[in-house]
Design an enzyme around this catalytic site. Structure first.
Site, PDB file in Angstrom:
ATOM      1  N   ARG A 128       0.804  -1.214   0.000  1.00  0.00           N
ATOM      2  CA  ARG A 128       0.000   0.000   0.000  1.00  0.00           C
ATOM      3  C   ARG A 128       0.845   1.276   0.000  1.00  0.00           C
ATOM      4  O   ARG A 128       1.853   1.365   0.672  1.00  0.00           O
ATOM      5  CB  ARG A 128      -0.834  -0.046   1.273  1.00  0.00           C
ATOM      6  CG  ARG A 128      -1.916   0.947   1.354  1.00  0.00           C
ATOM      7  CD  ARG A 128      -2.431   0.900   2.751  1.00  0.00           C
ATOM      8  NE  ARG A 128      -3.788   0.457   2.809  1.00  0.00           N
ATOM      9  CZ  ARG A 128      -4.528   0.542   3.907  1.00  0.00           C
ATOM     10  NH1 ARG A 128      -4.016   0.995   5.032  1.00  0.00           N
ATOM     11  NH2 ARG A 128      -5.768   0.145   3.900  1.00  0.00           N
ATOM     12  N   ARG A 172      -0.574  -3.222  14.052  1.00  0.00           N
ATOM     13  CA  ARG A 172      -1.888  -2.635  13.769  1.00  0.00           C
ATOM     14  C   ARG A 172      -2.969  -3.701  13.699  1.00  0.00           C
ATOM     15  O   ARG A 172      -4.095  -3.487  14.139  1.00  0.00           O
ATOM     16  CB  ARG A 172      -1.841  -1.824  12.473  1.00  0.00           C
ATOM     17  CG  ARG A 172      -1.076  -0.525  12.647  1.00  0.00           C
ATOM     18  CD  ARG A 172      -0.797   0.125  11.327  1.00  0.00           C
ATOM     19  NE  ARG A 172      -2.000   0.686  10.745  1.00  0.00           N
ATOM     20  CZ  ARG A 172      -2.231   0.735   9.438  1.00  0.00           C
ATOM     21  NH1 ARG A 172      -1.367   0.211   8.593  1.00  0.00           N
ATOM     22  NH2 ARG A 172      -3.322   1.291   8.992  1.00  0.00           N
TER      23      ARG A 172
HETATM   24  P1  AMP Z   1      -5.783   4.699   9.752  1.00  0.00           P
HETATM   25  O1  AMP Z   1      -5.410   5.490   8.550  1.00  0.00           O
HETATM   26  O2  AMP Z   1      -7.269   4.733  10.025  1.00  0.00           O
HETATM   27  O3  AMP Z   1      -5.245   3.310   9.736  1.00  0.00           O
HETATM   28  O4  AMP Z   1      -5.117   5.431  11.011  1.00  0.00           O
HETATM   29  C1  AMP Z   1      -3.730   5.624  11.123  1.00  0.00           C
HETATM   30  C2  AMP Z   1      -3.339   5.810  12.573  1.00  0.00           C
HETATM   31  O5  AMP Z   1      -4.022   6.950  13.135  1.00  0.00           O
HETATM   32  C3  AMP Z   1      -3.728   4.653  13.488  1.00  0.00           C
HETATM   33  O6  AMP Z   1      -2.785   3.603  13.461  1.00  0.00           O
HETATM   34  C4  AMP Z   1      -3.808   5.347  14.843  1.00  0.00           C
HETATM   35  O7  AMP Z   1      -2.518   5.584  15.382  1.00  0.00           O
HETATM   36  C5  AMP Z   1      -4.403   6.691  14.469  1.00  0.00           C
HETATM   37  N1  AMP Z   1      -5.894   6.630  14.527  1.00  0.00           N
HETATM   38  C6  AMP Z   1      -6.770   6.712  13.492  1.00  0.00           C
HETATM   39  N2  AMP Z   1      -8.036   6.634  13.910  1.00  0.00           N
HETATM   40  C7  AMP Z   1      -7.979   6.495  15.263  1.00  0.00           C
HETATM   41  C8  AMP Z   1      -8.944   6.343  16.285  1.00  0.00           C
HETATM   42  N3  AMP Z   1     -10.264   6.303  16.016  1.00  0.00           N
HETATM   43  N4  AMP Z   1      -8.506   6.227  17.577  1.00  0.00           N
HETATM   44  C9  AMP Z   1      -7.201   6.279  17.875  1.00  0.00           C
HETATM   45  N5  AMP Z   1      -6.238   6.379  16.959  1.00  0.00           N
HETATM   46  C10 AMP Z   1      -6.602   6.500  15.658  1.00  0.00           C
END
Ligand code: AMP
Length: 218
Positions: A128, A172
């Site tokens: 990705r 993750r």
């Molecule tokens: P994502 O693009 O949704 O995978 O988010 C990337 C990173 O942002 C995650 O690995 C978290 O560190 C942070 N993050 C995104 N959404 C949240 C959430 N709802 N709560 C806490 N951390 C978040």
């Protein structure tokens, strides 16, 4: 007013599908990962607070995240409702969201769960890339960019998110199964869950979601 939550592991195609459904239904697309990345690029206080957590692939503390989302919901473009992408990520966030909406006489209508096997997730995540400028995603084997290293949409530079190394991918996925996966049952018990198979092309999965939501009275 319609509020839809998108659930699924990292790599399940949530972001792409949530953005497309938001466009189709004319709803705001509230993607917490994108909001944090934008804050980080702009060097704001919020971005600095979120940085170290994001790099480790762990969740940013709930209060920071919840405050950011509640502020976003009250923006004028969220008046008709919203599609939530990457939020809520745990029960505390889900409850905070439910309570905030309830205070305004609103509620989450549906949670769309995009289901993909773990093997497929790992393969998808390691290829990705994301545009630094417009945040558009692409994939080195599924949808390679026309010009190497450049975004097809805006020409911006493509980056492998710091979170895209093998170790942080595993982290993750672990955080997802420990903290976020319980939300599947939470929304199922509330009678709001729509489960959709996430294998197949973007359009095929999108059509499944439209069909699942189309069968509901929103
Ligand atoms: P994502 O693009 O949704 O995978 O988010 C990337 C990173 O942002 C995650 O690995 C978290 O560190 C942070 N993050 C995104 N959404 C949240 C959430 N709802 N709560 C806490 N951390 C978040």
């Amino acid at each position: 007013m319609v509020y839809i939550v998108f659930l699924g592991a990292p790599g399940a195609g949530k972001g792409t599908q949530a953005a497309s459904m938001a466009r189709k239904l004319k709803l705001a697309h509230i993607a917490t990962g994108d909001l944090f990345r934008q804050a980080l690029e702009r060097g704001t206080e919020l971005g600095l607070k979120a940085k170290s957590y994001m790099e480790k692939g762990v969740l940013v503390p709930d209060q920071i995240t919840i405050d950011m989302v509640l502020e976003r919901i009250s923006a004028p473009d969220s008046g008709g409702g919203a599609v939530f992408d990457g939020f809520p990520r745990n029960l505390k966030q889900a409850e905070a969201l439910g309570e905030a909406l309830a205070r305004q006489g609103k509620a989450i209508d549906k949670a769309v769960y995009i289901k993909v096997s773990e093997e497929e997730l790992l393969e998808r995540l390691s290829g990705r890339r994301v545009c630094r400028q417009c945040q558009a995603p692409c994939h080195m084997s599924d949808s390679p960019p026309r010009v190497e290293g450049r975004c097809d949409r805006c020409g911006g530079e493509l980056s492998q998110r710091p979170a895209a190394t093998e170790v942080s991918i595993k982290k993750r996925l672990e955080v997802y199964s420990d903290e976020t996966a319980p939300l599947i049952d939470y929304y199922r018990r509330a009678g709001k869950l729509l489960e959709v198979a996430g294998e197949g092309g973007v359009e095929v999965v999108g059509n499944r979601i439209v069909a699942a939501l189309g069968g509901e009275r929103l």
